[in-house]
Design an enzyme around this catalytic site. Structure first.
Site, PDB file in Angstrom:
ATOM      1  N   GLU A 128       0.442  -1.306  -0.056  1.00 44.10           N
ATOM      2  CA  GLU A 128      -0.003  -0.153   0.036  1.00 44.10           C
ATOM      3  C   GLU A 128       0.622   1.633   0.113  1.00 44.10           C
ATOM      4  OE1 GLU A 128      -4.293   0.519   1.423  1.00 44.10           O
ATOM      5  OE2 GLU A 128      -3.169   0.108   2.976  1.00 44.10           O
ATOM      6  N   THR A 181      -7.914   9.575  -0.091  1.00 41.51           N
ATOM      7  CA  THR A 181      -6.985   9.163   1.561  1.00 41.51           C
ATOM      8  C   THR A 181      -6.120  10.802   1.717  1.00 41.51           C
ATOM      9  OG1 THR A 181      -7.560   7.349   1.560  1.00 41.51           O
ATOM     10  CG2 THR A 181      -6.401   7.687   3.370  1.00 41.51           C
TER      11      THR A 181
HETATM   12  N1  HSE Z   1      -7.622   5.556   8.909  1.00 42.41           N
HETATM   13  C1  HSE Z   1      -7.446   6.427   7.560  1.00 42.41           C
HETATM   14  C2  HSE Z   1      -8.260   7.946   7.371  1.00 42.41           C
HETATM   15  C3  HSE Z   1      -8.793   5.144   6.680  1.00 42.41           C
HETATM   16  O1  HSE Z   1      -9.264   7.688   8.002  1.00 42.41           O
HETATM   17  O2  HSE Z   1      -7.486   8.178   6.818  1.00 42.41           O
HETATM   18  C4  HSE Z   1      -8.454   5.617   4.998  1.00 42.41           C
HETATM   19  O3  HSE Z   1      -7.075   4.631   4.852  1.00 42.41           O
END
Ligand code: HSE
Length: 317
Positions: A128, A181
């Site tokens: 990833e 993201t």
């Molecule tokens: N924990 C991460 C976020 C999840 O909320 O940015 C997305 O990869």
């Protein structure tokens, strides 16, 4: 030819930003692998992505994860990978994590299972990171292990598998839009007011305790995000109205799934998840100005990634 399935996952789970996640039963991704002449990932085909994902193994999350695994195993064997995407991209349900996890599980099976789950987790995360620029264990860990998982630390992995109360179920509404993201993380800044932090870690402790004791009331009280959700809520049209609809229909809690746009609601059992999901879908349709959405309802997926027989036709949806 070996094929592995890895499910979608809900990360953060309201109060556990970057450290808590749970697996769905479905949908998910399938990766099939066959031996190939020469070392490394010799070929990579992606189906179900409308040609959007890279097929250069080093730039594809499944390919990069397998490269990491081959290096870790110090093997000169080669593989050919086919990724069957069952999950939409940039949807907030761990699409890249599912591909990376299914890929390393399939290759590990092909080689006679030389790697532990911890090694597979590290390699999926490396994949990833190589392909997406960042990796968070809160999708990879539940996709691999199943159930609810607390990733207390990622490097080296310190993964705590949490109990799942009987029948616990969820509804996930997936609006047909994409949120990167990285962009959603850029909204967060790097400072958290102490008062919000106190409420957040109290809720995370409460949620973990509620899972251990199957105390649905405690779980419900703890499913509140004081840190991240307030900064991301505006990204998803109608999010607050959908959240209110879910809670009004009896959900234990409702928040963004990962960085969105998907919205999850945890429920005491599948029938209530179906009722809650329909309420979410109805309100979203009214609020979102014709944006389409998928609705997935299932029990929390107790089983994570697994070897399957058959190929893309068997992808559970
Ligand atoms: N924990 C991460 C976020 C999840 O909320 O940015 C997305 O990869």
């Amino acid at each position: 030819m070996i094929a592995a399935y890895a499910p979608a996952s809900v990360s953060n789970v309201a109060c556990g930003f970057d450290v808590l996640g749970f697996a769905l039963e479905a949908p998910g991704d399938v990766v099939s692998v066959a031996p190939a002449d020469g070392p490394g990932v010799r070929s990579l085909i992606v189906r179900g992505d409308d040609g959007r994902l890279p097929t250069d193994p080093a730039r594809n999350t499944a390919g990069a994860a397998v490269i990491a695994l081959l290096e870790r195993l110090e093997t000169t064997r080669g593989v050919a990978l086919t990724v069957h995407k069952g999950l939409p991209l940039a949807s907030g349900v761990g699409s890249s994590a599912a591909s990376a996890v299914a890929a390393v599980v399939a290759v590990n099976e092909l080689f006679g299972r030389p790697a532990s789950l911890e090694v597979l987790l590290e390699c999926a995360m490396a994949g990833e990171r190589a392909a997406c620029g960042a990796a968070h264990p809160d999708n990879v860990a539940p996709a691999l292990y199943g159930g609810f998982v607390l990733a207390r630390a990622a490097a080296p992995p310190d993964i705590v598998r949490l109990p799942v109360p009987a029948h616990l179920a969820c509804a996930v509404l997936h609006p047909h839009m994409e949120i990167e993201t990285g962009a959603a993380r850029a909204l967060l800044g790097d400072a958290v007011p102490l008062g919000a932090a106190i409420k957040q870690w109290a809720n995370l402790g409460g949620l973990v305790a509620g899972l251990f004791t199957a105390d649905l009331g405690l779980i419900a009280r703890s499913l509140v995000d004081h840190v991240v959700e307030p900064r991301r809520a505006a990204l998803v049209p109608g999010f607050r109205a959908v959240q209110q609809a879910a809670l009004g229909a009896g959900a234990l809690g409702c928040s963004l799934s990962g960085s969105g746009p998907s919205i999850f609601a945890l429920c005491d059992a599948l029938p209530s998840a179906q009722r809650v999901g329909e309420a979410m879908r109805t309100v979203f349709a009214a609020e979102s100005r014709a944006l389409a959405a998928d609705l997935w309802t299932c029990e929390v997926g107790r089983e994570g990634a697994r070897i399957i027989t058959g190929l893309a036709a068997s992808v559970p949806r």
